[in-house]
Design a protein around this motif. Structure first.
Motif, PDB file in Angstrom:
ATOM      1  N   CYS A 127      37.212 -14.314  30.466  1.00  0.00           N
ATOM      2  CA  CYS A 127      37.679 -13.361  31.481  1.00  0.00           C
ATOM      3  C   CYS A 127      36.771 -13.395  32.714  1.00  0.00           C
ATOM      4  CB  CYS A 127      37.744 -11.958  30.889  1.00  0.00           C
ATOM      5  SG  CYS A 127      36.125 -11.217  30.620  1.00  0.00           S
ATOM      6  N   CYS A 130      33.163 -11.956  32.211  1.00  0.00           N
ATOM      7  CA  CYS A 130      32.265 -12.859  31.484  1.00  0.00           C
ATOM      8  C   CYS A 130      31.882 -14.055  32.357  1.00  0.00           C
ATOM      9  CB  CYS A 130      32.921 -13.331  30.189  1.00  0.00           C
ATOM     10  SG  CYS A 130      32.930 -12.060  28.902  1.00  0.00           S
ATOM     11  N   CYS A 152      38.165 -11.405  25.877  1.00  0.00           N
ATOM     12  CA  CYS A 152      38.242 -12.868  25.874  1.00  0.00           C
ATOM     13  C   CYS A 152      37.466 -13.458  24.705  1.00  0.00           C
ATOM     14  CB  CYS A 152      37.723 -13.427  27.200  1.00  0.00           C
ATOM     15  SG  CYS A 152      35.933 -13.362  27.401  1.00  0.00           S
TER      16      CYS A 152
HETATM   17 ZN    ZN Z   1      35.171 -11.580  28.591  1.00  0.00          ZN
END
Ligand code: ZN
Ligand code: ZN
Length: 688
Positions: A127, A130, A152
């Motif tokens: 994501c 991240c 994610c």
């Molecule tokens: Zn993530």
């Protein structure tokens, strides 16, 4: 789920203040592995409700107490504001007598149970949040190839069993460090109950191996070595999320040619991973729907019209009008693409037609001889997932191969099945499906079942799959073809629990189900070959069908396939079959001049042999196939004489035809023979 920002908020307040009520709320759908429990915790805490939440088998169970109006608001927002990657199919509410719920709201340990609703989310692309951490030098996860969060990271590929908790994933071997433990336990943190949570202090590590499996280096130096090899035109086996992948510089002709030689894959296009959307647009015509697919959490390969080789080596997709592009979807891919700053060929780590390597011993034995080095890590892969393939058809996304990123999340069925059914596919491009109630769960793509190694992978998938779903299928649906490996597997079932399905009926019913049509429906199947109910080979069929039976209303003209299987591999044979013995439907004969040129360039012995085979009716099964017709045309036009992979001649024909976008339709005719034209089994077909 769509978050309704304008949803009226219920009034928060201490639960004991007014008429206090306790309820049991059960939430079904894709609700595990998507941050659902943290979401429930935040919502309940915000509303001042007491109680707890836990995963039970495949769903989420909430015990909650508070004022009735606040509880109503809670239930509404539970569905309306559910996490973006979840799918809530049902919220069941019941009273909770004798509940002694404390003051706060807690996330409890999971409980295994016997329910059959087991939707597990697929693996999700890294994501934005991240990704920002991955490239932030100040972050403790800076350049850490295994970072993830509740939005994610790996899911289906690492889970042994539901309910979805770290202990039942391959992350159980990595005890959390104090920092990760704090994040995991903090309701305000975006990694609250992120089961695969990891960091450089406690999580998996990269390693670089020589082709013989000898460990050379680890951590960031392993990545550096891999980057150096790829930059210098070498081949590297990289442990991806659902299996090993073979990676090389997509701009280097020698590197891509080497990969073709080593993988025994002469021409079939390779997928290309590009650093970003701008790079994708340089290579192919990428419209808004393509962008949506590329950037989605599933991050599939998207087939797009190529702009010509450009930055890619010509041999990446030599004859294709389309090129398969995708974006990095794990932190490791992001690091490779960032460090190499160029498009990479990223293809399944297998030899042609074999399953993808997922274990470290497998990779050494099977891919070692192909590569300069292996970039592996110590997080085991439990389930094999190839990359998914999509394309945009008529402005809408269509999934060509449903695998990593999509499978195993459930598809809704237009008609619920009264019994749970295990569905087996055909011989090529095999996929398994379990249908339970109003949902079908597709397993991963298991490839060509001709290969014995694939039968093992296949058996493994079927068994893991049933375990996951907590379902013992009551019946087994399989292809009519007696020679398919999947059919032979099906014969392990007692005859009264087997459902043989005609190949094109299956294609048409599956397509109708995908679009949630109730039936009956008219379906056209333009296919290669499938076993017909009359024992001949079908493939260009018009069926009037529903989900239990069909009537064959029309079909393509038939032609013999001289040599059977050989004709499939060698379109020249099929073309000779059409030329000498196509069914006479009263249409015009082929242009004599075209036939003379075609026959003139073939070895006289081959032409002669085929003539004699046809005259004697020797090993020349007749087929009404659309795919074989494309093959024959490709051969007649001198575009392709041999199929070196399935669909190769048809693909080359499509590419050649796309150079004439203004060409009109060719003359065609429809022959009414009173019924469908078949003489034997022209009647509804289905379970008797
Ligand atoms: Zn993530
Ligand atoms: Zn840690």
């Amino acid at each position: 789920m769509v978050v309704h920002a304008g949803t009226p908020r219920a009034v928060a307040g201490p639960p004991a203040a007014r008429g206090h009520e306790a309820q049991l709320v059960e939430v079904f759908g894709v609700v595990q592995g998507v941050g659902f429990r943290p979401f429930v915790h935040r919502l309940a805490t915000e509303l001042g409700l007491a109680g707890d939440v836990r995963n039970v088998a495949g769903h989420v169970v909430i015990r909650v107490a508070g004022a009735p109006d606040v509880l109503a608001g809670f239930r509404h927002r539970l569905a309306a504001e559910a996490p973006p990657l979840s799918t809530v199919t049902n919220v069941a509410v019941g009273p909770l007598p004798d509940a002694e719920l404390g003051d706060g709201f807690a996330v409890l340990d999971s409980v295994s149970g016997g329910d059959t609703n087991r939707d597990l989310p697929p693996d999700l692309a890294t994501c934005e949040a991240c990704l920002a951490e991955l490239f932030d030098p100040g972050d403790r996860r800076f350049r850490y190839p295994f970072l993830n969060c509740t939005d994610c990271g790996p899911r289906a590929t690492i889970v042994a069993e539901l309910p979805y908790d770290r202990v039942r994933t391959t992350m159980s071997r990595f005890p959390l460090c104090p920092d990760c433990r704090a994040e995991y336990g903090d309701p305000a943190n975006r990694r609250f109950h992120a089961e695969p949570i990891a960091c450089p202090a406690c999580g998996p590590r990269l390693a670089w191996y020589a082709p013989d499996g000898e460990r050379v280096d680890s951590g960031s130096s392993a990545l550096t070595l891999a980057v150096r090899v790829i930059a210098n035109g070498g081949l590297v086996a990289v442990k991806g999320i659902g299996g090993y992948q073979l990676v090389c510089d997509a701009g280097s002709e020698p590197a891509v040619s080497l990969l073709r030689t080593r993988k025994h894959r002469p021409r079939k296009p390779f997928a290309v991973m590009v650093p970003d959307l701008a790079a994708a647009r340089e290579i192919a015509e990428v419209g808004p729907v393509e962008v949506e697919l590329l950037a989605s959490p599933a991050a599939p390969i998207v087939l797009s019209r190529t702009r010509g080789p450009g930055r890619l080596a010509r041999s990446v997709a030599p004859d294709a009008a389309d090129v398969g592009l995708f974006l990095p979807y794990t932190p490791l891919h992001h690091l490779l693409l960032a460090d190499l700053a160029r498009p990479l060929v990223v293809t399944s780590g297998n030899r042609t037609d074999e399953p993808i390597a997922i274990t470290d011993t497998d990779v050494v034995a099977r891919l070692g001889p192909m590569v300069t080095g292996i970039l592996g890590h110590d997080r085991p892969i439990l389930s094999r997932y190839d990359d998914s393939v999509t394309r945009v058809i008529a402005g809408r996304p269509a999934v060509v191969r449903r695998a990593r990123g999509y499978a195993p999340s459930a598809l809704p069925l237009p008609v619920a099945t009264p019994r749970s059914v295990l569905g087996l596919g055909g011989q090529l491009k095999h996929t398994t499906t379990l249908a339970v109630g109003a949902h079908a769960v597709l397993g991963p793509h298991t490839g060509d079942l001709a290969d014995a190694a694939t039968l093992d992978a296949f058996t493994d998938v079927v068994e893991r799959f049933s375990t996951w779903q907590g379902v013992r299928p009551e019946a087994c649906a399989h292809d009519l073809h007696p020679g398919y490996l999947s059919t032979r597997y099906a014969t392990r079932w007692p005859a009264d629990r087997r459902i043989p399905v005609q190949h094109h009926h299956a294609h048409i019913a599956a397509t109708a189900a995908e679009h949630e049509l109730p039936g009956p429906f008219l379906g056209l199947a333009f296919d290669g070959l499938g076993y017909g109910t009359d024992g001949t080979l079908w493939g260009g069929e018009l069926l009037l069908a529903d989900y239990v039976g069909f009537r064959r209303l029309g079909r393509f003209g038939s032609a013999p396939l001289p040599g059977g299987e050989l004709a499939v591999r060698r379109p020249v044979r099929t073309a000779l079959g059409y030329l000498f013995a196509a069914e006479d439907l009263g249409g015009p004969a082929p242009e004599p001049e075209l036939a003379v040129q075609f026959l003139g360039r073939l070895p006289a012995r081959e032409v002669d042999l085929v003539r004699r085979m046809l005259a004697a009716g020797l090993n020349s099964p007749r087929a009404t196939s659309a795919g074989r017709l494309f093959d024959a045309v490709a051969a007649l036009l001198g575009i392709r004489d041999d199929n070196d992979f399935e669909g190769s001649a048809a693909m080359a024909l499509e590419t050649a035809a796309s150079a004439y976008p203004q060409a009109g339709a060719l003359p065609w005719r429809l022959v009414d023979q009173g019924s469908c034209g078949c003489t034997t089994r022209c009647r509804p077909y289905g379970p008797s």
